[in-house]
Design a protein around this motif. Structure first.
Motif, mmCIF file in Angstrom:
data_model
loop_
_atom_site.group_PDB
_atom_site.id
_atom_site.type_symbol
_atom_site.label_atom_id
_atom_site.label_comp_id
_atom_site.label_asym_id
_atom_site.label_seq_id
_atom_site.Cartn_x
_atom_site.Cartn_y
_atom_site.Cartn_z
ATOM 1 N N LYS A 124 0.808 -1.242 0.027
ATOM 2 C CA LYS A 124 0.104 0.131 0.016
ATOM 3 C C LYS A 124 0.796 1.272 0.056
ATOM 4 O O LYS A 124 2.010 1.285 0.504
ATOM 5 N N PRO A 125 0.393 2.361 -0.593
ATOM 6 C CA PRO A 125 1.062 3.532 -0.623
ATOM 7 C C PRO A 125 1.076 4.308 0.929
ATOM 8 O O PRO A 125 -0.061 3.923 1.483
ATOM 9 N N ILE A 126 1.928 5.300 1.078
ATOM 10 C CA ILE A 126 1.959 6.177 2.306
ATOM 11 C C ILE A 126 1.770 7.319 1.730
ATOM 12 O O ILE A 126 2.636 8.050 1.281
ATOM 13 N N ASN A 127 0.568 8.049 1.849
ATOM 14 C CA ASN A 127 0.537 9.552 1.549
ATOM 15 C C ASN A 127 0.382 10.584 2.921
ATOM 16 O O ASN A 127 0.460 11.654 2.800
ATOM 17 N N THR A 128 -0.009 9.714 4.068
ATOM 18 C CA THR A 128 -0.171 10.494 5.228
ATOM 19 C C THR A 128 0.357 9.856 6.361
ATOM 20 O O THR A 128 0.558 8.627 6.232
ATOM 21 N N LEU A 129 0.759 10.429 7.523
ATOM 22 C CA LEU A 129 1.348 9.811 8.604
ATOM 23 C C LEU A 129 0.071 8.717 9.057
ATOM 24 O O LEU A 129 0.603 7.762 9.595
ATOM 25 N N GLU A 130 -1.003 9.206 8.945
ATOM 26 C CA GLU A 130 -1.996 8.192 9.503
ATOM 27 C C GLU A 130 -2.009 6.847 8.666
ATOM 28 O O GLU A 130 -2.214 5.770 9.344
ATOM 29 N N ASP A 131 -1.595 6.786 7.410
ATOM 30 C CA ASP A 131 -1.345 5.596 6.582
ATOM 31 C C ASP A 131 -0.470 4.794 7.266
ATOM 32 O O ASP A 131 -0.285 3.566 7.265
ATOM 33 N N LEU A 132 0.513 5.210 8.055
ATOM 34 C CA LEU A 132 1.463 4.510 8.823
ATOM 35 C C LEU A 132 1.107 3.805 10.025
ATOM 36 O O LEU A 132 1.983 2.775 10.597
ATOM 37 N N ALA A 133 -0.072 4.299 10.796
ATOM 38 C CA ALA A 133 -0.476 3.874 11.886
ATOM 39 C C ALA A 133 -0.702 2.380 11.902
ATOM 40 O O ALA A 133 -1.115 1.666 10.900
ATOM 41 N N ASN A 134 -0.047 1.522 12.946
ATOM 42 C CA ASN A 134 -0.177 0.043 13.006
ATOM 43 C C ASN A 134 0.463 -0.704 11.681
ATOM 44 O O ASN A 134 0.165 -1.941 11.808
ATOM 45 N N THR A 135 1.381 -0.184 11.134
ATOM 46 C CA THR A 135 1.836 -0.783 9.888
ATOM 47 C C THR A 135 3.098 -1.554 10.657
ATOM 48 O O THR A 135 3.804 -0.940 11.530
ATOM 49 N N LYS A 136 3.593 -2.766 10.029
ATOM 50 C CA LYS A 136 4.541 -3.442 10.487
ATOM 51 C C LYS A 136 5.598 -2.801 9.682
ATOM 52 O O LYS A 136 5.970 -3.335 8.535
ATOM 53 N N ILE A 137 6.824 -2.472 10.271
ATOM 54 C CA ILE A 137 7.990 -1.665 9.564
ATOM 55 C C ILE A 137 9.252 -1.962 9.988
ATOM 56 O O ILE A 137 9.280 -1.988 11.208
ATOM 57 N N ARG A 138 10.047 -2.532 9.246
ATOM 58 C CA ARG A 138 11.382 -2.764 9.640
ATOM 59 C C ARG A 138 11.961 -1.388 9.862
ATOM 60 O O ARG A 138 12.198 -0.424 9.055
ATOM 61 N N THR A 139 12.666 -1.141 10.961
ATOM 62 C CA THR A 139 13.178 -0.052 11.275
ATOM 63 C C THR A 139 14.875 -0.252 11.632
ATOM 64 O O THR A 139 15.255 -1.307 12.072
ATOM 65 N N PRO A 140 15.620 0.782 11.437
ATOM 66 C CA PRO A 140 17.028 0.533 11.775
ATOM 67 C C PRO A 140 17.165 0.851 13.001
ATOM 68 O O PRO A 140 16.236 1.544 13.815
ATOM 69 N N ALA A 141 18.196 0.753 13.744
ATOM 70 C CA ALA A 141 18.578 1.128 15.069
ATOM 71 C C ALA A 141 18.988 2.558 15.429
ATOM 72 O O ALA A 141 19.111 3.168 14.364
ATOM 73 N N GLY A 142 18.687 2.921 16.504
ATOM 74 C CA GLY A 142 18.977 4.550 16.799
ATOM 75 C C GLY A 142 17.569 5.336 16.936
ATOM 76 O O GLY A 142 16.696 4.522 17.215
ATOM 77 N N ILE A 143 17.695 6.449 16.507
ATOM 78 C CA ILE A 143 16.602 7.520 16.780
ATOM 79 C C ILE A 143 15.490 6.901 15.839
ATOM 80 O O ILE A 143 14.344 7.228 16.169
ATOM 81 N N ALA A 144 15.691 6.086 14.800
ATOM 82 C CA ALA A 144 14.810 5.690 14.049
ATOM 83 C C ALA A 144 13.689 4.842 14.758
ATOM 84 O O ALA A 144 12.507 4.730 14.194
ATOM 85 N N VAL A 145 14.186 4.034 16.003
ATOM 86 C CA VAL A 145 13.071 3.473 16.646
ATOM 87 C C VAL A 145 11.984 4.365 17.294
ATOM 88 O O VAL A 145 11.000 3.948 17.138
#
Length: 340
Positions: free
Chosen positions: A155-176
């Motif tokens: 799915k596309p991400i157009n707003t921050l709301e689109d990111l809510a509850n998505t499972k995303i691989r994050t890098p270490a550090g502040i990105a978490v």
């Protein structure tokens, strides 16, 4: 005949005596958890090693080991304990030990890996190094990749709301912490597992900079990419050397090494990241991945949701004797200065 033999013996004594007096070459071992042909290993260790050998007129040589002496999170300790003399690592892998290096990781830091890295190195030398967060190792150079973005399998991400509850691989550090602030279900796994995470449907997407998309062949697994001007996050990297080994070198060799370290390395690596970004953009285009740029509304909302991270950093920097607000502002001004 005896006179001739004595002459030969005399020449050998002079030659061997001279050879004995010649300084022995110091060979330093270098460890990387990425292959020798990976641009990060090449730009941080191989190219720097060549510079060191030239600057010291061959007195110091860097020998890249065939395999890493430790898993990525153990790299800093491995160098500190002398298992390898030199390595590069990511500060976020041992995040509890570092505060000041987070200065480069906040959203909106910048769009150029070279500009960010050079400015970061300058600010580190002026202000951050005195806090001695790299105790036991010498920081040869600090740097960062380019801006981090959002890559999605479906799915596309157009707003921050689109990111809510998505499972995303994050890098270490502040990105978490950025992911938490945006309501993302963060999955903290090594970069080497990203392909499996996406192909197996374990995650919906990844927070990732452009540079390694092509090398990991992620364009085959994603359908949408939202590019975030200034970056959703950045990561702090460092090339380190065992402090004791460095201090045992002659003053001339230490000065020679310093002359090809710092900004020389950060600029080269920054340019390397940007060259890889071009390859990834071409791969995304070829794979017909839908690439969009985050809207101004997206950026404003991102700033609002993550402002507390900078506030907390300023507080933590103050506890280490650093005027965080002033240094952060100076860092951003330095990025603009480098860009000019």
């Amino acid at each position: 005949m005896k006179r001739h033999a004595l002459r030969i013996v005399s020449v050998l004594v002079i030659f061997l005596g001279g050879a004995a007096a010649a300084p022995a070459q110091t060979v330093l071992t270098a460890s990387s958890f990425l292959p020798p042909n990976h641009f990060l290993t090449r730009d941080t260790l191989v190219a720097w090693g060549a510079d060191v050998e030239k600057a010291t007129q061959g007195r110091v040589k860097i020998n890249l080991l065939s395999k890493a002496v430790a898993a990525p999170p153990g790299t800093l300790d491995a160098v500190r304990e002398g298992l390898a003399d030199v390595a590069w690592t990511v500060h976020g892998l041992t995040a509890a030990r570092f505060v000041l290096t987070n200065i480069v990781e906040f959203p909106g830091t910048g769009d150029s890996a070279e500009q960010i890295s050079v400015a970061y190195q300058r600010i580190h030398e002026r202000h951050l190094a005195k806090a001695d967060e790299h105790k036991g190792v010498k920081a040869i150079a600090v740097f960062s990749h380019g801006p981090g973005h959002v890559l999605m399998a479906k799915k596309p991400i157009n707003t921050l709301e689109d990111l809510a509850n998505t499972k995303i691989r994050t890098p270490a550090g502040i990105a978490v912490e950025v992911a938490k602030s945006l309501g993302i279900v963060g999955v903290l796994r090594p970069v080497t597992e990203i392909y499996e995470l996406l192909s197996g449907g374990i995650v919906d997407g990844v927070m990732f900079p452009l540079d390694s998309i092509a090398s990991l062949k992620l364009e085959k697994l994603i359908k949408h990419m939202t590019m975030v001007p200034g970056g959703l996050f950045n990561s702090s990297f460092v090339v380190i050397m065992n402090e004791e080994r460095y201090n045992k070198l002659s003053r001339a060799d230490r000065e020679a090494i310093d002359s090809v370290s710092g900004e020389v390395v950060s600029r080269r690596v920054g340019r390397g990241f940007e060259a890889q970004e071009k390859n990834s953009l071409a791969a995304l285009q070829s794979a017909q991945v839908a690439v969009t740029s985050a809207s101004p509304q997206f950026i404003e909302a991102l700033k609002a949701r993550t402002a507390h991270l900078e506030t907390e950093w300023v507080r933590q920097a103050g506890a280490k004797g650093i005027d965080g607000a002033r240094v952060l502002a100076e860092f951003r001004a330095e990025i603009r200065k480098v860009s000019r």
